[in-house]
Each structure stands twice: as structure tokens, then as C-alpha cells.
Design an enzyme around this catalytic site. Structure first.
Site, short mmCIF file in Angstrom:
data_model
loop_
_atom_site.label_atom_id
_atom_site.label_comp_id
_atom_site.label_asym_id
_atom_site.label_seq_id
_atom_site.Cartn_x
_atom_site.Cartn_y
_atom_site.Cartn_z
NE ARG A 111 -0.50 0.40 4.93
CZ ARG A 111 -1.09 0.72 6.06
NH1 ARG A 111 -2.41 0.80 6.11
NH2 ARG A 111 -0.40 0.95 7.15
CB CYS A 115 5.67 8.98 -6.47
SG CYS A 115 6.41 10.61 -6.24
CG ASN A 149 -4.92 4.19 5.66
OD1 ASN A 149 -5.76 4.28 6.55
ND2 ASN A 149 -3.85 3.41 5.76
CD GLU A 150 -1.95 4.20 9.28
OE1 GLU A 150 -1.16 3.44 8.67
OE2 GLU A 150 -2.39 3.93 10.40
CB CYS A 158 9.09 9.26 -3.53
SG CYS A 158 9.24 8.52 -5.19
CB CYS A 160 10.47 8.46 -8.66
SG CYS A 160 9.13 9.66 -8.53
CD GLU A 308 -6.59 2.60 10.89
OE1 GLU A 308 -5.62 1.88 11.28
OE2 GLU A 308 -6.73 2.95 9.71
CD1 TRP A 316 0.56 -3.93 12.14
CD2 TRP A 316 2.31 -3.05 13.20
NE1 TRP A 316 0.08 -2.94 12.97
CE2 TRP A 316 1.14 -2.38 13.63
CE3 TRP A 316 3.53 -2.66 13.73
CZ2 TRP A 316 1.16 -1.34 14.57
CZ3 TRP A 316 3.57 -1.64 14.67
CH2 TRP A 316 2.38 -0.99 15.07
CD GLU A 356 -3.48 -4.48 7.78
OE1 GLU A 356 -3.07 -3.78 8.72
OE2 GLU A 356 -4.26 -4.07 6.91
CG HIS A 359 -4.84 -5.88 12.84
ND1 HIS A 359 -5.94 -5.44 13.53
CD2 HIS A 359 -3.91 -4.91 12.94
CE1 HIS A 359 -5.68 -4.24 14.03
NE2 HIS A 359 -4.46 -3.89 13.69
#
Length: 661
Positions: A111, A115, A149-150, A158, A160, A308, A316, A356, A359
Site C-alpha cells: 500500500r 508517488c 490512509n496514513e 520518494c 523518483c 483506528e 506487524w 493483516e 490483526h
């Protein structure tokens, strides 16, 4: 802006119905009603289902789910699924895959796998989000938007070709003239002078260290690129659904090293934070409290959302310990005590497949016959009794200075000691204050801090002249400041302030530092109190400050270890080492000097927090504890307490406080 619904404390979490057959989805809604779930997050990783091929959108499957939730009284926090670009998109645009500092292009299958600077990714993002916003605007179930997300986890920087192009444009905008960049970066060192913007590359991995000012700017740039990607989506959603708040979830405030949340706070309608326990840390509830306090502080003291956390184990960490009976309830209510208006989990039902699958979920693999499910149902009932807390605030008299730019700069290469880390000192001071039962806010060094009796700067290695003047004004006006070692050393370009250390704070602290004396690994020195200290020693020369404690041995024996400089109506304290056992006592001395009131004589295992006329008593120990000096009616069982309150082992008592007769 804050979501108007659901009323009271929001309860629920990430819901991933695409992983389950229809009969399970029908059961889920019944279980949500049983547990009191009133808000779920949908769609965060569903791009491949929403847009199965370029330009063709398929929302029918999601319509059915949202309608079913709405019919059962469950509101929706609708996600934009840009954290998981589909395989067809990456196959068509392989250049969107990020490149590491070492030059390795990552593969597809995780995930955060695109970029934020890549034009194709931004174009596809805008197309998808516009279609999503147009389709669901006006739907009564959708009460807020959840972008991406996060950000920053796990993709911070990055390297690139798209990032480098955007980096050069960012530098042009910031510095205007390349000579200004050369001055800021000190490029005369090691012959790095630039004559054209095209000569500047990203600070890639090298066989030796790379210009620290360049790396510091690249951290700023990279974080800003993620914010631009967020703002692209936010602005489309605001255009289409102007009445709905837009947010994204932070990957745990205290763990978001690559993300400057003071900057992000300006872009979000509501602050949303994720928190997962460090399972093997015995006192991980202190880290939880720290994360919650930082989330509230980033929100400017306003209520925030726990977006969350886990019902049980995560998947993890090196060893994923299950939560003990009662621990999930303590975790949840501690977040509420410290300002959250929600208790949301990842995720509603534990997955059977994918990365996950181990989890935990609100509905575990063991199903509804499990103790974990029974705790989930009981927690829902507890939160309904706390509905009146929604919108209320937490007040603090003490603040800790937290600056992500100082975090970044301190932990670059070639500092005087590898033991100089931002979180080590921050954690130490926060833990000591937590054990003193002092609720704290976090502040940026340039913020208005006039409302605090005490401000502590545990790790302000990077401090601008403007921020130093802000601290100076605070002390002169009657504030009390405590500064830890290796603070005030460099400016915003990682250039050492002129003159003796600590350049930016020298006049405020009334001292100078002649030489740093970092200690060897496991080496300690002794203070005049008899307490050992570790990591650091230095030769302090008072210039107006008085010595409160000294070094009894070590390289600076006979010289100050703790000083106080009375300035104007306030005082500035300086600590030149890291006490092993005496930090709490030292802090207590500063708190008493400043007149900070706090509970006395409470055991270390008891967490006491006040919010909105309620006092939360959270017992993290395995024995009952008694709290003096509180009175009121228990929210959960209606029992009145007019004397000492006994909190059973591992339990939580919440009182609606009433004045003593």
C-alpha cells in the site's frame, strides 16, 4: 468543522465488506446494532472495485452497503481509496511506483505504492475523487470524508524522477535565487556550490554523509508533496459536498516522524489519529496517553477522532501480544479522557486473508461467543453513557515543546552522540510528568504559550531566532521554562547559531556551554544529589544563572548540571544531562516553583484525567488503588462517592464531579 452525526461518542471502525459474502454482511449489520456501532469507515482500499478500468466507475456494490448501513442507523465516513492504486493503473503507469533513497523502485502489491508527485497519479486521483464525490453528494448516510490512509507511512520520501522535478520547482519557489540556496545550505563546504537548478538532485544515499541542510529541506519538501496530494482531494470534495468535513488519519501522532502535523493541522477539518500499543512495552499506556495528548494539541485543544486502534493484537510487531481482559476498555476510555470524540477500530471483522489476517477485529475469528466480543458490546454501552462529553475540552497547565523539524534535524548523520534522539528525551520528560499526574499539551516553539505555568523543551536542537524570542517573552512575562541539553544549537538551515552554545537560548538561560562531553555507552556520572545520570555531560559556564545541582564526578565534576535563571517575572531552568532516576523529582521541583497544582500521593499505576466536568480514574495495575480528593457520581453504575474512591485492578471509574459540601 466537525461531523454533526452520529450523536455522542462515535463508535465503530474500518469496515471492509468487499472481503465477505452477502450472508456475512447481513449478519454484520445486526452485530453493529448489538454493539452500538454508529459510524464505520468504508472504501479505503477499494479503488480496484470502484474503478475496475480507466474511466469506468462501479459504485453499485457500495450503494447497496451504504443504504443497508443507513437503514440500520449507522453513519459512514467515506474513504477515498488512493492509498491502494489498482494493478491496471500501475501496469499502465509503472513510473508512479516510488523509488527509495538507495535507488530501488518498489514493486506492486503493498500500500502507499504511488508517488504523491507523479502527474499520472494526481490526474487519476482527481478523476476518481470527483466521480466519488458526485455520486455520493447528498446521501444521508455519508457524514464525512476520509482521504487516503496514513500519509507518510510507510512512504515518507520518494526519489523518483517525478519527485526530483517537483523538488527543483519547490526549491525555486522557496529560494528564488540559487545564491540564496547556496548560502542556506552552506555549499562551500565539500565543494558543493550549485550554478544551475538542474544540477540539484535529491539527497540520495552516498558512501558518506550528505549535506544535512539539503536533507532537512528534502524532508520538508516530501511532507509538503503528500499535503498537496491530500489538498487536491479535499478541494474537490469541498466543492461537491461543502457541508461535510474532510480529514485523513495520522499514523499515530508520536510515530509520524516524516509528517509535520503542525502543518497538516491547517489543512484538516478534524484531526484524526491512529494508535497501536507497543505490545511488549510494559507501560505502553503512557505512550498511548502521549499520542492522545499530542493529537489533542495538534487539534488546537478541540476534540479529535481516534480513527483506528486495535481490539486485541496487531499483526506487524515482532511479537503481537493479545490485549489482556479489560485492556481494550482502558485503552479506549483513556483516549476519550484525553479529548477524543470517537472510539474506532481497525477493523470491524477480522480478515481471513491478506497481509493483516492476524490483526484483531471487533468481531474476532472466534466470533461472538468470545470474551473479546462481549467486551466490545460492553464498551458500546459505556460510551453511550459518556455521550455528554462530546465537544468538551481538556485543560492543561504544562506544555511540552514538540517540533517535527527539530526531530528531523537532530536525527541526521554525524551528531555528537548516537544517543541523541528526539523521542528519547521527549518520552522521558512525558513519562515523568505522567507519573506526577500532570496533564500536558504539546506546543510548537513559536506558538502562543502564555497560558501555561510551565513549558518544557526536552529536544529543541533546531530553534529559530523567532522561536527563541517567543520563549524569552514567555519567561519575562512570568512563565517558567525548563530546557534539556543540546537545545538551541542550530537554526532552520541546520547552521549553528553564532557564538557559544546554546546560541539561541544563551541569554535566556543565563549561561554558555564551553564544551560537550557525551558519555560512553552505559557510562554514568553522579549528580550532587547522589542520582546517576547518563548519555550527556557538558561544561556549563553560568552568566546570570544560579547552580541548583552540580556534577559530582565525570568530565564536568564541580560544574553545574541544573541551573535556574530568574528573568523578569519568570524563570528559565537548564538541565545538562539525563538523570537515570531523578528526573521526576527535578520536574516536581520546577512544578512546585511555578505553583502547578496536581494530585499528591497517588500510585504510579493510576491515570487521572479531567474532561468536561468528569474525572477519569484508570487503574493500569493488578491491585486496587484508592484516589483521594475526588467526589461525584459514577457514570457507569450511578454510585455516589463523597470520600476516597477505590478503583479495582485493571478497571476504569468515571465520575461526574460535584463540589464537596
Amino acid at each position: 468543522m466537525y461531523p454533526e452525526r452520529p450523536a455522542g461518542i462515535a463508535y465503530g471502525g474500518d469496515y471492509n465488506p468487499e472481503q465477505w459474502p452477502r450472508e456475512v454482511l447481513e449478519e454484520d449489520v445486526a452485530l453493529m446494532r448489538e454493539a452500538g456501532v454508529n459510524l464505520v469507515t468504508l472504501g479505503l482500499f477499494s479503488w480496484a472495485l470502484m474503478e475496475p478500468e480507466e474511466g469506468r466507475f462501479a459504485f453499485g456494490w457500495l450503494d447497496e452497503i451504504i443504504d443497508r448501513l443507513h437503514a440500520n442507523g449507522v453513519a459512514v465516513d467515506l474513504g477515498t481509496p488512493t492509498a491502494a492504486p489498482p494493478a491496471w493503473f500501475v501496469a499502465r503507469h509503472p513510473d508512479v511506483l516510488p523509488v527509495t533513497r538507495e535507488g530501488v523502485r518498489i514493486g506492486f502489491g503493498g500500500r502507499q505504492s504511488a508517488c504523491s508527485s507523479a502527474p499520472a497519479f494526481r490526474e487519476a486521483t482527481a478523476r476518481l475523487v470527483r466521480a466519488l464525490g458526485e455520486h455520493y453528494r447528498g446521501h444521508p448516510a455519508v457524514v464525512m470524508w476520509h482521504v487516503h490512509n496514513e500519509y507518510g507511512a510507510p512512504l515518507g520520501e520518494c526519489y523518483c524522477e517525478h519527485s526530483v522535478a517537483a523538488w527543483r520547482a519547490w526549491l525555486r519557489q522557496k529560494y528564488r535565487d540559487i545564491s540564496a540556496l547556496n548560502d542556506a545550505w552552506g555549499t562551500t563546504f565539500w565543494g558543493q556550490t550549485y550554478t544551475d537548478w538542474a544540477e540539484i538532485d535529491a539527497p540520495r544515499a552516498n558512501h558518506t554523509t550528505v549535506n544535512p541542510a539539503q536533507r532537512l529541506d528534502y524532508a520538508r519538501f516530501s511532507d509538503g508533496q503528500h499535503r498537496e496530494h491530500y489538498a487536491l482531494q479535499r478541494d474537490i470534495l469541498r466543492e461537491l459536498t461543502p457541508g461535510l468535513p474532510v480529514t485523513t488519519n495520522f499514523a499515530g501522532t508520536v510515530n509520524c516522524k516524516s509528517t509535520d502535523l503542525w502543518q497538516w493541522a491547517r489543512e484538516l477539518d478534524v484531526i484524526a489519529n491512529d494508535h497501536y500499543l507497543q505490545a511488549e512495552r510494559p507501560d505502553n499506556h503512557i505512550d498511548l496517553a502521549m499520542s492522545a495528548d499530542l493529537a489533542r494539541s495538534v487539534a488546537g485543544g478541540r476534540p479529535w477522532m481516534l480513527m483506528e486502534h486495535s481490539a486485541g493484537a496487531v499483526n506487524w510487531q515482532p511479537r503481537n501480544l493479545a490485549k489482556r481482559p479489560g485492556e481494550m476498555r482502558r485503552n479506549s476510555l483513556a483516549h476519550v479522557a484525553r479529548g477524543s470524540d470517537s472510539v474506532l477500530f481497525f477493523q470491524f471483522r477480522a480478515s481471513r486473508f491478506g497481509a493483516e489476517k492476524f490483526h484483531s477485529g471487533m468481531v474476532p475469528h472466534a466470533g461472538t461467543g468470545s470474551e473479546q466480543w462481549r467486551e466490545i458490546v460492553r464498551l458500546g454501552a459505556d460510551l453511550r453513557k459518556l455521550a455528554g462529553l462530546r465537544g468538551s475540552r481538556v485543560r492543561a497547565e504544562v506544555a511540552l515543546v514538540w517540533d517535527w523539524e527539530s526531530y528531523w534535524a537532530l536525527e541526521l548523520d554525524w551528531r555528537p552522540s548516537v544517543d541523541l534522539t528526539f523521542r528519547e528525551r521527549m518520552d522521558a520528560f512525558y513519562e515523568a510528568l505522567w507519573r506526577e499526574h500532570v496533564t500536558v499539551d504539546f506546543v510548537h516553539p513559536s506558538a502562543d504559550i502564555s497560558g501555561y505555568r510551565v513549558v518544557v523543551a526536552p529536544s529543541s536542537y533546531l530553534l529559530t531566532e523567532a522561536s527563541a524570542k517567543n520563549l524569552h517573552r514567555y519567561v519575562e512575562a512570568g512563565g517558567h521554562l525548563l530546557v534539556s541539553y543540546f537545545s538551541g544549537i542550530v537554526d532552520e538551515h541546520d547552521t549553528i547559531h553564532p557564538g557559544a552554545h546554546p546560541g539561541a537560548l544563551r541569554e535566556l538561560l543565563g549561561l554558555s556551554i564551553e564544551e560537550f562531553h557525551p558519555l560512553r555507552e552505559h557510562e554514568t556520572v553522579t549528580l550532587t544529589t547522589g542520582d546517576p545520570a547518563r548519555v550527556w555531560s557538558e561544561r556549563v559556564r553560568p552568566a546570570g544563572a544560579v547552580t541548583v545541582e552540580g556534577f559530582a564526578d565525570g568530565p564536568d565534576a564541580g560544574h553545574p548540571a541544573l541551573t535556574r535563571h530568574d528573568l523578569g517575572a519568570g524563570s528559565a531552568w537548564y538541565l545538562a544531562t539525563a538523570p537515570v532516576t531523578g528526573l521526576r523529582d527535578l520536574l516536581a521541583r520546577v512544578l512546585d516553583h511555578a505553583g502547578v497544582s496536581r494530585p499528591r500521593g497517588l500510585p504510579d499505576t493510576l491515570e487521572l484525567v479531567r474532561r468536561g466536568g468528569h474525572v477519569f480514574l484508570i487503574n493500569h495495575g493488578d491491585r486496587p488503588v484508592t484516589a483521594e480528593g475526588v467526589s461525584g457520581v459514577s457514570v457507569f453504575d450511578g454510585v455516589r462517592h463523597d470520600g476516597p474512591v477505590t478503583v479495582p485492578a485493571g478497571a476504569v471509574t468515571v465520575l461526574l464531579e460535584t463540589p464537596r459540601p
